[in-house]
Design an enzyme around this catalytic site. Structure first.
Site, PDB file in Angstrom:
ATOM      1  N   GLU A  33      38.680 -29.757 -76.226  1.00 35.06           N
ATOM      2  CA  GLU A  33      37.828 -30.421 -75.077  1.00 35.06           C
ATOM      3  C   GLU A  33      38.852 -31.350 -74.108  1.00 35.06           C
ATOM      4  O   GLU A  33      38.713 -31.454 -73.004  1.00 35.06           O
ATOM      5  CB  GLU A  33      36.530 -31.149 -75.321  1.00 35.06           C
ATOM      6  N   ASP A  37      39.994 -30.363 -70.444  1.00 34.92           N
ATOM      7  CA  ASP A  37      39.579 -31.264 -69.244  1.00 34.92           C
ATOM      8  C   ASP A  37      40.735 -31.466 -68.172  1.00 34.92           C
ATOM      9  O   ASP A  37      40.650 -31.507 -67.036  1.00 34.92           O
ATOM     10  CB  ASP A  37      39.166 -32.711 -69.702  1.00 34.92           C
ATOM     11  N   GLU A 107      35.180 -26.172 -71.298  1.00 31.83           N
ATOM     12  CA  GLU A 107      36.699 -27.022 -71.338  1.00 31.83           C
ATOM     13  C   GLU A 107      37.305 -26.650 -72.624  1.00 31.83           C
ATOM     14  O   GLU A 107      38.568 -26.582 -72.327  1.00 31.83           O
ATOM     15  CB  GLU A 107      36.360 -28.549 -71.148  1.00 31.83           C
TER      16      GLU A 107
END
Length: 232
Positions: A33, A37, A107
């Site tokens: 994640e 991002d 993500e």
């Protein structure tokens, strides 16, 4: 669904594993994640930079923030079926999944595709899934950015750019008001006053758009401050 054939399926498996069912947090998708991002922001920033060549940094930042927001990523995760693939503990699945988890799995998958296939593969996935949302989001963010709307109109239809002329300024240094008008393709439009040059330019652009018939009075805020100087 993903339209990417993984050479290393373990990357996808990790991206779809929530901490609630992983052997440890290091074995969950939390690190994915984090990386996803950053990859997502890079892809979107690059796209917006080329898609909107006349937008200033602030305009691009507003659109980017809305596009990569948790809300938008959660919507895309559900649209693309990723939420149904995420391995979680009991009670968290499908449409009942919190938006934060849905956004996180999106993500994470972006990161997995990036690690497996590189930036081009990640870009293709992001633009295929998030791309359809970008113009709609940009339209909403920029609905009252009259300078950006006028700039686009002028360059597309007149092959020129609007000029903002400072006509007057009044008041003491700590409380000045500025009068600005738009000159476009040799035509001078109605002037507008504002508490600073930026505000006056936005109002002047709004008046020019009205006079060009691009927007109506209903499209603009009622308190435009035009045709009136500063209060005495």
């Amino acid at each position: 669904m993903l339209q990417h054939s993984f050479r290393n399926p373990d990357l996808l498996r990790e991206a779809l594993t929530h901490a609630s069912v992983a052997d440890s947090r290091l074995a969950s998708n939390e690190r994915m994640e984090f990386l996803g991002d950053a990859v997502l922001e890079l892809v979107i920033c690059e796209h917006l930079y080329h898609r909107f060549p006349n937008y200033l940094e602030g305009d691009l930042t507003k659109i980017k923030s809305a596009v990569v927001s948790g809300t938008t990523c959660a919507v895309v995760a559900r649209e693309s079926g990723l939420t149904a693939l995420l391995h979680t503990g009991k009670g968290v699945a499908g449409q009942s999944m919190p938006a934060s988890l849905a956004a996180a799995v999106y993500e994470s998958v972006v990161a997995a595709i990036y690690l497996d296939g590189g930036l081009d593969a990640a870009r293709q996935f992001v633009m295929r899934t998030l791309g359809p949302h970008i113009d709609a989001i940009a339209s909403g963010v920029d609905s009252h950015n009259y300078k950006a709307v006028l700039q686009q109109y002028a360059q597309k239809n007149l092959k020129t750019a609007p000029v903002y002329e400072l006509l007057d300024e009044k008041g003491p240094d700590h409380s000045k008001c500025f009068e600005v008008c738009v000159v476009l393709d040799g035509r001078r439009f109605s002037s507008a006053w504002g508490p600073n040059k930026k505000s006056a330019e936005q109002k002047a652009a709004m008046l020019a758009l009205r006079e060009l018939g691009i927007i109506s009075g209903a499209d603009a805020p009622r308190d435009t401050g035009h045709r009136h100087g500063p209060r005495s």
